[in-house]
Structure formats: structure tokens, C-alpha cells
Scaffold this active site. Structure first.
Site, PDB file in Angstrom:
ATOM      1  N   THR A   1       0.819  -1.203   0.000  1.00  0.00           N
ATOM      2  CA  THR A   1       0.000   0.000   0.000  1.00  0.00           C
ATOM      3  C   THR A   1       0.860   1.263   0.000  1.00  0.00           C
ATOM      4  O   THR A   1       1.996   1.237   0.487  1.00  0.00           O
ATOM      5  CB  THR A   1      -0.888  -0.006   1.269  1.00  0.00           C
ATOM      6  OG1 THR A   1      -1.443   1.283   1.460  1.00  0.00           O
ATOM      7  CG2 THR A   1      -0.083  -0.352   2.520  1.00  0.00           C
ATOM      8  N   ASP A   2       0.293   2.371  -0.475  1.00  0.00           N
ATOM      9  CA  ASP A   2       1.018   3.650  -0.402  1.00  0.00           C
ATOM     10  C   ASP A   2       1.047   4.193   1.031  1.00  0.00           C
ATOM     11  O   ASP A   2       1.771   5.142   1.326  1.00  0.00           O
ATOM     12  CB  ASP A   2       0.396   4.692  -1.354  1.00  0.00           C
ATOM     13  CG  ASP A   2      -1.060   5.013  -1.042  1.00  0.00           C
ATOM     14  OD1 ASP A   2      -1.656   4.368  -0.147  1.00  0.00           O
ATOM     15  OD2 ASP A   2      -1.605   5.933  -1.693  1.00  0.00           O
ATOM     16  N   GLU A   3       0.255   3.575   1.940  1.00  0.00           N
ATOM     17  CA  GLU A   3       0.175   4.103   3.305  1.00  0.00           C
ATOM     18  C   GLU A   3       1.494   3.950   4.059  1.00  0.00           C
ATOM     19  O   GLU A   3       1.710   4.602   5.072  1.00  0.00           O
ATOM     20  CB  GLU A   3      -0.989   3.449   4.064  1.00  0.00           C
ATOM     21  CG  GLU A   3      -2.298   3.667   3.314  1.00  0.00           C
ATOM     22  CD  GLU A   3      -3.563   3.290   4.065  1.00  0.00           C
ATOM     23  OE1 GLU A   3      -3.543   3.242   5.299  1.00  0.00           O
ATOM     24  OE2 GLU A   3      -4.583   3.052   3.388  1.00  0.00           O
TER      25      GLU A   3
ATOM     26  N   TYR B   1      -1.799  -0.640  10.913  1.00  0.00           N
ATOM     27  CA  TYR B   1      -1.922  -1.299   9.588  1.00  0.00           C
ATOM     28  C   TYR B   1      -0.711  -0.974   8.716  1.00  0.00           C
ATOM     29  O   TYR B   1      -0.030  -1.871   8.214  1.00  0.00           O
ATOM     30  CB  TYR B   1      -3.215  -0.848   8.888  1.00  0.00           C
ATOM     31  CG  TYR B   1      -3.237  -1.166   7.403  1.00  0.00           C
ATOM     32  CD1 TYR B   1      -3.236  -2.490   6.945  1.00  0.00           C
ATOM     33  CD2 TYR B   1      -3.245  -0.145   6.440  1.00  0.00           C
ATOM     34  CE1 TYR B   1      -3.244  -2.783   5.582  1.00  0.00           C
ATOM     35  CE2 TYR B   1      -3.259  -0.431   5.079  1.00  0.00           C
ATOM     36  CZ  TYR B   1      -3.249  -1.752   4.647  1.00  0.00           C
ATOM     37  OH  TYR B   1      -3.246  -2.036   3.300  1.00  0.00           O
TER      38      TYR B   1
ATOM     39  N   LYS C   1       2.360  -3.353   7.242  1.00  0.00           N
ATOM     40  CA  LYS C   1       2.641  -3.520   5.808  1.00  0.00           C
ATOM     41  C   LYS C   1       4.079  -3.081   5.497  1.00  0.00           C
ATOM     42  O   LYS C   1       4.768  -3.694   4.688  1.00  0.00           O
ATOM     43  CB  LYS C   1       1.648  -2.719   4.957  1.00  0.00           C
ATOM     44  CG  LYS C   1       0.219  -3.224   4.987  1.00  0.00           C
ATOM     45  CD  LYS C   1       0.021  -4.606   4.385  1.00  0.00           C
ATOM     46  CE  LYS C   1       0.217  -4.667   2.895  1.00  0.00           C
ATOM     47  NZ  LYS C   1      -0.154  -6.003   2.345  1.00  0.00           N
TER      48      LYS C   1
END
Ligand code: NAD
Ligand code: TYD
Length: 359
Positions: free
Chosen positions: A130-132, A165, A169
């Protein structure tokens, strides 16, 4: 080629499995999924009888099972999507996120390493992220420009995760790169922006709002609704994964996004306009459902992806405009209300426990 896809019964995974099963009849696709609350075999009804498709219910933290599956199906490539994926749940229950996203990824990497045993030719471990992991950008692009910080996330942006989260990741991404750098395993990592489209669990903003508009329930907007997300249609994500799986360079990272930034409150208004129109309600009828609620803890202000490397090196570009994508998505949820009712009631879960045994 025998391809193990983890998390194939979830939102993005089901689109990836469907695409690979249909586009590559010469591949054997093994979908490994634990069928947590987010996994639903209804998402794959249309391809479940395909001769090149096999479903296995199992946990990516079950190392013995992973080693058995690698050998039993002579796995050549892994596309790893299985994860706990919802930020709000990670705030309430970080342990589950570390278990699945960190230990599960490490277990899958190690099972692949032991099975491939240094014979890397024709092998690939492709990790979906993810870009998060990059953290948060400033709202105003000018304020975010160097030297104050990057205007967009690119592949060289330093990791700065804020939620449990995104921290889990980020950790998984680092393990994947470590397996490339330490053992020489051919790996790929892609970091994608927020996805929308059919089969997304209605805890995420877009399906939650469509579902609540149809039921006349409150539409919770966190904080002032000024947070920005960069939205990509899930079939465009699956198309990018297909292109990168076949043409990506081992050891590389690619960002995936569609230059499509929206403030949350504008998205909610767009969903109200579209859903009310498709339900034949007067324009704006559902605006009173908007409810501003307490902000999410550690809420990242803005995500925005620079996907020029992917466009330049792999030749990928998104096919959906947001206008068509949202219209088709709202139509899909309204035409599939039994799916929405089943996943919100959890009815499908006890069925799987009866069929495959409780997990
Ligand atoms: P999802 O929550 O809809 O699906 C996750 C799937 O993984 C489910 O089918 C679930 O049953 C399975 N799973 C969970 N724990 C498991 C375990 N221990 N063992 C085996 N299977 C397990 O998630 P999604 O939105 O489809 O996301 C898929 C992947 O893409 C994730 O890795 C996520 O981090 C990443 N991603 C998601 C988005 C997004 O906007 N949804 C954006 C970028 C990246
Ligand atoms: P979400 O769909 O949970 O994805 P992510 O947190 O991975 O970006 O949330 C998208 C944005 O919408 C995020 O800024 C949080 C916000 N949001 C709300 O305002 N209300 C809600 O009920 C939800 C679920 C999210």
C-alpha cells in the site's frame, strides 16, 4: 506455471484471481485464503469451476501448511495479497495485524525460499502493498514541495507509517526486500493507492456510504472530511498487477495510482448524488445522512501517488475514468444487494465453517 495467490477471496484478490484464471488458462491458479470476515467465496462464483483453479482454505501463518502446498502444487510464483486491511480495525487490534501481515508474509517468504532452495530461475515472489507505508503528505501541494517534503509518493520516498496497519505492511515490505538482498530471491513489491469497485467489504468508505445511503443510515465522516485519498478502480489495480507480474524487474518496486485525488467529503457528496439518482430519489435527498464524527486517531492527511515509473517502464495506464468507475460501482452494489446483506450480516461465515471446518 503454477501460481499461488494468497488472499484471493478478498476484495482485490478476487479480481486478481478472476483475471489470471480467465486470461491464462495455461497457468494453474491456487487461491490460498483463510476466509476471515473479509474473505468471501461468493466473490469468485463465476470462476470456481474453471479447470485451472483450485481453492485452499488455510492461514498464511501456518508454516507447515505453506511448505506442503509449495511442494504439492509445485509453486513457481506467489502473488501475496492476504492481509488484514482495515486501518480502523488495526487501531483496535494491532496484534492481529502484526500476526497476519508481518508473520504471515515472513512465513510465506520462508516457505518459498525453502521450496525453491536457491533455484531462482523462473520463480517470483510478488508482494502487494500500500502507499500508506509512506506516511502522509501536506494538503497544499505547494507546501508539500521540496524542501518541505515530497509532493507525491514516489518509489524513493522514505517509509513513515503512522497506523498499526501501515506499520505492519511496511514491515512486510522490508522483509520481502531483505529476502531479495540476502538470499537473491526474485521479488517484486508494489505500493498502490486506495482501491474502489465491486466486492469491497462495506467497512471501507465507498461501499459503506453506498450501503448506508440505500438503507437511510448515517454517513460518518471523520474529522472535517478534508483528508485526501487517491482512488484507483480495482480492475485497473488487477491490470497493473498482471503487467508487473509479467514485465516487472525482480528486486524492483513500482507505485500504482491513477492521479485521482479526492477529499473525503467530496467523495461522500458524489456518492450521494450518484446513489440517489440511481435509486430514483430527489437530488440531495440523502445529504441529511452526513454525520461528522470524531477523527480517526493518527489520521493521515493526504495520500497521492506518482506512478510515472510504472507508466514509463511497464507501459501501464489506468483504463477507468473516475466518473465511469464510480457510476459502475454504485450500480454494482445496488444490483447486488443480497451480497451486501450477506456480508453485513456475516451469514456467509458460518457456512464456510460448516464446509471447511472452523478456522
Ligand atoms: P481484504 O481485507 O478485502 O481481503 C484480504 C483477504 O485476505 C481476505 O480474503 C482474507 O480472508 C484473507 N486473509 C486475511 N488473513 C489471512 C490469513 N492469516 N491467511 C490467509 N488469508 C488471510 O483486503 P484487500 O482490500 O483486498 O487488500 C488486499 C491486499 O492489497 C492487502 O495486502 C492490502 O494491504 C493491499 N492493498 C489494499 C488496498 C485497498 O485500497 N484495499 C490498497 C493498496 C494495497
Ligand atoms: P478507508 O476506506 O478506511 O481507507 P484508508 O483508511 O485505508 O484510506 O478510508 C478512506 C478515507 O475515508 C480515510 O481518510 C478515512 C475516511 N473514512 C471516513 O471519513 N468515514 C468512514 O466511515 C470511513 C470508513 C473512512
Amino acid at each position: 506455471m503454477n501460481v499461488l495467490i494468497s488472499g484471493g477471496a478478498g476484495f482485490i484478490g478476487s479480481h486478481v484471481v478472476r483475471r489470471f484464471v480467465r486470461a491464462y488458462p495455461q497457468y494453474r491458479i491456487i487461491n490460498l485464503d483463510a476466509l476471515t470476515y473479509a474473505g468471501n467465496l461468493e466473490n469468485l462464483r463465476d470462476i470456481e469451476d474453471a479447470p485451472n483453479y483450485t481453492f485452499v482454505r488455510g492461514d498464511i501463518c501456518d508454516f507447515d501448511l505453506l511448505c506442503r502446498l509449495m511442494a504439492q502444487y509445485a509453486i513457481d510464483a506467489v502473488i501475496h495479497l492476504a492481509a488484514e486491511s482495515h486501518v480502523d480495525r488495526s487501531i483496535k487490534d494491532p496484534f492481529t495485524f502484526a500476526r497476519t501481515n508481518v508473520m504471515g508474509t515472513l512465513s510465506l517468504l520462508e516457505a518459498a525460499r525453502r521450496y525453491w532452495n536457491g533455484r531462482w530461475q523462473g520463480k517470483l515472489f510478488y508482494h502487494i502493498s500500500t502507499d500508506e507505508v509512506y506516511g502522509s503528505l501536506a494538503l497544499d501541494a505547494a507546501a508539500a514541495a521540496p524542501p518541505f517534503g515530497p509532493e507525491l509518493f514516489c518509489e524513493k520516498t522514505p517509509y513513515a507509517p503512522h497506523s498499526p496497519y501501515s506499520a505492519s505492511k511496511a514491515s512486510a515490505d522490508h522483509f520481502v526486500r531483505a529476502y531479495h538482498d540476502t538470499y537473491g530471491m526474485p521479488t517484486l513489491v508494489t505500493n498502490c493507492s486506495n482501491n474502489y469497485g465491486p466486492y469491497q467489504f462495506p467497512e471501507k468508505l465507498i461501499p459503506l456510504c453506498i450501503n448506508n445511503i440505500r438503507l437511510g443510515k448515517p454517513l460518518p465522516i471523520y474529522g472535517k472530511g478534508e483528508n485526501v485519498r487517491d482512488w484507483l478502480h480495482v480492475e485497473d489495480h488487477a491490470g497493473a498487477i498482471d503487467a508487473i507480474f509479467h514485465r516487472g524487474l525482480p528486486g524492483e518496486t513500482y507505485n500504482i495510482g491513477a492521479d485521482n485525488e479526492w477529499k473525503n467529503r467530496d467523495i461522500v457528496h458524489l456518492l450521494i448524488r450518484t446513489t440517489d439518482r440511481l435509486l430514483g430519489r430527489p437530488c440531495g435527498a440523502s445529504i441529511p445522512l452526513i454525520t461528522y464524527v470524531e477523527d480517526r486517531a493518527g489520521h493521515d492527511l493526504r495520500y497521492a501517488i506518482d506512478s510515472s515509473k510504472l507508466q514509463r517502464e511497464i507501459g501501464w495506464a489506468p483504463a477507468y475514468t473516475f466518473e465511469t468507475g464510480i457510476e459502475m460501482t454504485v450500480r454494482w452494489y445496488l444490483e447486488n444487494q443480497p451480497w451486501l446483506d450477506a456480508v453485513t450480516s456475516g451469514a456467509y461465515m458460518s457456512y464456510y465453517d460448516d464446509m471447511y471446518g472452523k478456522h
